[in-house]
Design an enzyme around this catalytic site. Structure first.
Site, mmCIF file in Angstrom:
data_model
loop_
_atom_site.group_PDB
_atom_site.id
_atom_site.type_symbol
_atom_site.label_atom_id
_atom_site.label_comp_id
_atom_site.label_asym_id
_atom_site.label_seq_id
_atom_site.Cartn_x
_atom_site.Cartn_y
_atom_site.Cartn_z
ATOM 1 N N GLY A 132 4.918 31.058 -11.891
ATOM 2 C CA GLY A 132 5.377 31.838 -13.106
ATOM 3 C C GLY A 132 5.268 30.800 -14.420
ATOM 4 O O GLY A 132 4.797 31.173 -15.507
ATOM 5 N N ASP A 133 5.821 29.911 -13.965
ATOM 6 C CA ASP A 133 6.123 28.781 -15.303
ATOM 7 C C ASP A 133 4.611 28.004 -15.450
ATOM 8 O O ASP A 133 4.261 27.927 -16.554
ATOM 9 C CB ASP A 133 6.825 27.501 -14.675
ATOM 10 C CG ASP A 133 8.428 28.142 -14.445
ATOM 11 O OD1 ASP A 133 8.895 29.033 -14.925
ATOM 12 O OD2 ASP A 133 8.878 27.533 -13.303
#
Length: 310
Positions: A253-254
């Site tokens: 997600g990052d």
């Protein structure tokens, strides 16, 4: 320049064990310690993707010094606000195919540090073209602190990508200080609205037109292996990604936030923005180390990502 902000970073410690035994001694031979925190993962991926990135946030003590040395080893520029408290450790015990985490709460920020950081931050953002804020706020800061930071950015016309959840995100959405983009997953979306959400396009269309999201230009709903569902102004997109062999999904997600932010800085088209973000997320999942991507695999994956207006 992209400034990636981590307000509550950590030193991430990994303890791999064949068997984890309670109430006795466990000896570890291959310990790894890395600069951790969602925004630092974003900064690492941006650096590997060729972006001009600066890591910032709050750090303190010898663990904060370790984080800075790790960033320097990775040739990542940084400019942190130094606090009196000690930056936290976060421990992951990898055992029998499972992961047990022990997460320290971190330092408590004083009122004077709260005020001084905003002055420091107002000066820092003059360098930015776009900023990303990732993760939780440290103890001591008010729940509306991201709102205050975004207000400073908006005054200087600096767009913000916000990857947060819970009360800090709710406070931002309820305020006049709007980020350019938010990236909740289905569970975080349900928590924001206080109701369960069906994972289909018509339900998501209805959900994303809720007044809660008024003023937010981009809403990217992360759906893991199912890709993403996206609202940009009044246009909706379904992003479909290929099946890949996943080595370590942590930090994907990052990496997606890194890709979205980089493509937004480059003023790419909607399709290019969504493809770039999702490809970097997949590249992270293919690597053993969190916050790392192999850009040699980029071109093969991006051909397989589909962005469809729905």
């Amino acid at each position: 320049m992209i400034i990636s902000v981590t307000m509550n970073p950590s030193v991430d410690i990994s303890y791999p064990l064949e068997n984890f035994k309670l109430d006795t001694v466990n000896r570890v031979t291959n310990t790894t310690k890395t600069a951790g925190g969602k925004g630092l993962n974003v900064a690492r991926v941006l650096q590997q993707a060729g972006a001009n990135v600066l890591a910032s946030g709050m750090i303190g003590g010898h663990l904060g010094e370790f984080i800075q040395s790790e960033l320097e080893n990775n040739k990542i520029s940084h400019d942190f606000f130094t606090i009196n408290g000690q930056t936290r450790n976060c421990i992951a015990i990898l055992h029998e195919g499972k992961q047990t985490e022990i997460l320290e709460k971190g330092p408590i920020i004083s009122e004077s540090e709260e005020e001084l950081f905003l002055s420091y931050f107002a000066h820092l953002i003059t360098q930015a073209d776009i900023l990303s804020f990732s993760g939780s706020l440290p103890a001591g800061l008010p729940e509306d602190y991201y709102e205050k930071m975004i207000s400073l950015c908006n005054k200087q016309h600096k767009p913000v990508v916000l990857d947060s959840s819970g009360t800090s995100l709710q406070k931002v959405l309820a305020s006049k200080a709007k980020p350019l983009l938010i990236k909740p997953n289905i569970e975080e979306l349900a928590a924001l609205l206080g109701k369960s959400i069906e994972n289909d396009s018509e339900s998501l269309k209805h959900v994303l037109t809720d007044p809660l999201f008024n003023g937010v230009e981009w809403i990217v709903v992360s759906m893991g292996a199912d890709g993403a569902f996206v609202k940009h102004f009044n246009t909706f997109y379904q992003v479909t990604i290929p099946q890949i062999d996943v080595t370590n999904p942590v930090g994907s997600g990052d990496a997606t936030v890194a890709g979205l932010t980089q493509a937004l800085e480059m003023r790419q088209s909607d399709e290019e923005i969504l493809k770039h973000g999702n490809v970097l997320g997949m590249l992270n999942a293919q690597e053993k180390r969190t916050g790392h991507v192999n850009m040699q695999n980029y071109s093969a994956l991006i051909k397989q990502v589909q962005v469809k207006e729905v």
